[in-house]
Design an enzyme around this catalytic site. Sequence first.
Site, PDB file in Angstrom:
ATOM      1  N   LEU A 222       0.862  -1.187   0.000  1.00 48.71           N
ATOM      2  CA  LEU A 222       0.000   0.000   0.000  1.00 48.71           C
ATOM      3  C   LEU A 222       0.894   1.231   0.000  1.00 48.71           C
ATOM      4  CD1 LEU A 222      -2.631  -1.112   2.694  1.00 48.71           C
ATOM      5  CD2 LEU A 222      -2.653  -1.518   0.219  1.00 48.71           C
ATOM      6  N   ASP A 223       0.926   1.929  -1.117  1.00 47.80           N
ATOM      7  CA  ASP A 223       1.827   3.079  -1.275  1.00 47.80           C
ATOM      8  C   ASP A 223       1.043   4.265  -1.817  1.00 47.80           C
ATOM      9  OD1 ASP A 223       4.209   4.474  -1.177  1.00 47.80           O
ATOM     10  OD2 ASP A 223       4.857   3.839  -3.164  1.00 47.80           O
TER      11      ASP A 223
END
Length: 544
Positions: free
Chosen positions: A363-364
């Site tokens: 998750l970026d």
Amino acid sequence: MASLRAYVGRPSGPELAVFISGVASMGLEILAGRIVAPQFGSSIYTWGSIIAVFLAALSLGYHLGGQRAAERASDERLAWLLIGTAAYVALVVFASDILLATAGAVPLPGRFASLPAVILLFGPPTYLLGFISPYAAELSDTEGVGAASGHVYAVGTVGSIVGAFGTTFALIPAFGVETIGVGFGLLLVGTALWLTWTGERRKPTVASVAVAVLVVGAGVSGSLGVSAGGPVLYQTQTPYQELEVTQLGDVRTLYLDGQPHSAMDVADPDRHVFDYTRYFHLPMLMTEDVDRVLFVGGGGFTGPKHFAEEYNVTVDVAELDPAVIDTAKRYFDVAESERLNVHNVGGRQFLRETNHTYDLIVLDAYKKDKVPFQLTTVEFMRLAESRLDADGVLFANLISAPSGPASKFYRAEYRTMAQVYPQVYTFPTAEGSVVQNVEVVATKSDRRLTEDALQRRNERRAVGIDLRREITYYRSPPPTDDVPVLRDDRAPVDSLLDPMVGRRYVVQRNAENGTGQSSQRDRSPVGVREKCGCVRHRAVTVSP
């Protein structure tokens, strides 16, 4: 119907002024979010301040304009109001950075930090526009006070609708903030000229021409500055954020809403310029047989490129903003292939619709001051868990402090992930309690790995990067009793981010090749850039 066609074909001067004032007021309100966001973020508090200031300024203008309309209303007065508004718009275009910095110095709690800036930049022009409707009602040929007022405010509302839709769906995706501001300024000046051109009112006509020159000059000078990250290679307003690509020396950096998001060394593309991207490889020590990886959020595609090139894996990337994808391909050497698949879709939607399972989900898509809450909740974490293999790993690249008042978001996210995953690990990327990238890793395994166990795996496994130093940042679980579990029906992300307003965001920069080991002294902090028309070199941090 005939009367409507006659009105549309031949609007009076006051009617045109009301329509344009509606276009400009709502257009500036939408634009205000883009101008203020790089300095103060685009949280609910920022948007609440913008809406409240515009309503208050318009109301004050309506009130005072109504008191003075009987004595002062004229086409010439309307022209002067439009000219004055255009002149202030020119000031905003030319000096928004200085005005933002000045207003940002006012000591206020974080959630109110943007209020002085919004008042200073947009209060005066909106106040002037508020005079136009009551003046136009006084000048209207419509019989009866009620009919005249209703007609004028209907015309103004139609203008506001055009301004809202036009700015949101046409102007911002196509042009920069300065260009749009110049466009609104020239629109106001053009309307003033139309009101006074046929008469003998020389002063407003000359003033209109002078302000038009001022507006254009402000736009030209405003576009000549140099970002703190170096000369600007590309800049645009996307439907979702401000996007800028700069280059200082060999380092090319992607800024989103004024914050550094990704960087690439054009002379050595394999180097991890920002230190936190090295931590993306930690899951390779926590699971085995990684075949398929999903990145939610692309940016400059640093992580996806490294995984696709260094490991025998297939990488999917879900990136919501098409402009980010195009920029990554154009400026950051991103090329789709059998191993790298790019999907222009939101992360949660992609996970709902995909028929793949993953060994690793990264998750970026989080920012310091703008976090998509739908990617933070326990329902989302369960969805991600359902798309992970039995020994899969979830990796979240958060921006927060690891401790202290500014750690609330990180600790709430930790607590939320712990509702779904048996084991959750924390790896800060900088010393102390500064706002930084805090890496949170969750596994489906019941067995908890110790720091020593990770070090032994790092020695045995050939993952292409030495993670000894990164593993030393292993931290114990944080206290979470005072933070909520984030849920779809209650995810107070903005209030959790509030303590970070005004705090430095420190991004550690790696001075050596991505596959090597950099010493502590090489890890120079790079702060969020300040649009000041100057260049700030390495080892500098500035307040956002």
